[in-house]
Design a protein around this motif. Structure first.
Motif: not given
Length: 191
Positions: A7-9, A14-18
């Protein structure tokens, strides 16, 4: 437990950090392939030493260990064979005699120049596999990423204009670019 991690992954996907982490991984993989293909008989860490000195000029052993993200002992073990091979010289700092500084010898500078040429040729050949439009996009994105990551590093270090990244122009010490060497910037911060 595994469901919580999934769930955390998924939340991070799709986040900017990833996106930034994935880009860093892609750049690192591309760079590692280029360096390793051209590295002669040096280890990756030894190549990182030569590349760091070529980019930044004279560095203290502390700065080199930070550049390598390694302990001072590991940095010293990586530098020693380069000194024996005549690529790097080790000297006491004229300003602070407790500090050991390392820099490229003339032979080391020539090695770095040849390595950069070979690496550039390798990058050019790999980029030629992309259509011109995508090549241009990658080059522009790389320039933007470098500029912004250097700016971020300067903010983190708390000193605008500090030598946190390779100079855009001038020599490895930043001469001609108006930038100070890492050693000078560090000493100014400590003063």
């Amino acid at each position: 437990m595994d469901n919580d991690r999934t769930t955390r992954d998924d939340d991070l996907a799709g986040t900017p950090e990833v996106a930034i982490l994935k880009a860093m991984g892609a750049y690192d993989n591309f760079g590692r392939h280029t360096v390793m293909a051209q590295r002669a008989k040096l280890t990756k860490t030894q190549m990182d030493v030569v590349i760091g000195l070529d980019l930044f000029g004279t560095m203290s052993m502390t700065q080199m260990s930070e550049h390598l993200a390694a302990s001072k002992e590991q940095a010293s073990r990586s530098v020693a064979p380069l000194v024996e091979a005549g690529l790097v010289k080790r000297e006491r700092s004229p300003r602070e005699h407790r500090v050991v500084e390392i820099s490229l010898t003339e032979r080391g500078k020539e090695f770095g120049r040849v390595h950069k040429q070979e690496a550039a040729e390798s990058v050019r050949a790999r980029l030629a596999l992309l259509p011109k439009e995508e090549r241009d996009q990658l080059v522009e994105a790389s320039r933007t990423a470098e500029r912004l990551l250097c700016k971020l590093r300067e903010i983190e270090l708390g000193r605008k204009g500090a030598r946190s990244c390779a100079p855009a122009g001038g020599d490895a010490r930043g001469e001609g670019s108006g930038r100070k060497s890492r050693t000078d910037a560090t000493q100014e911060q400590q003063a």
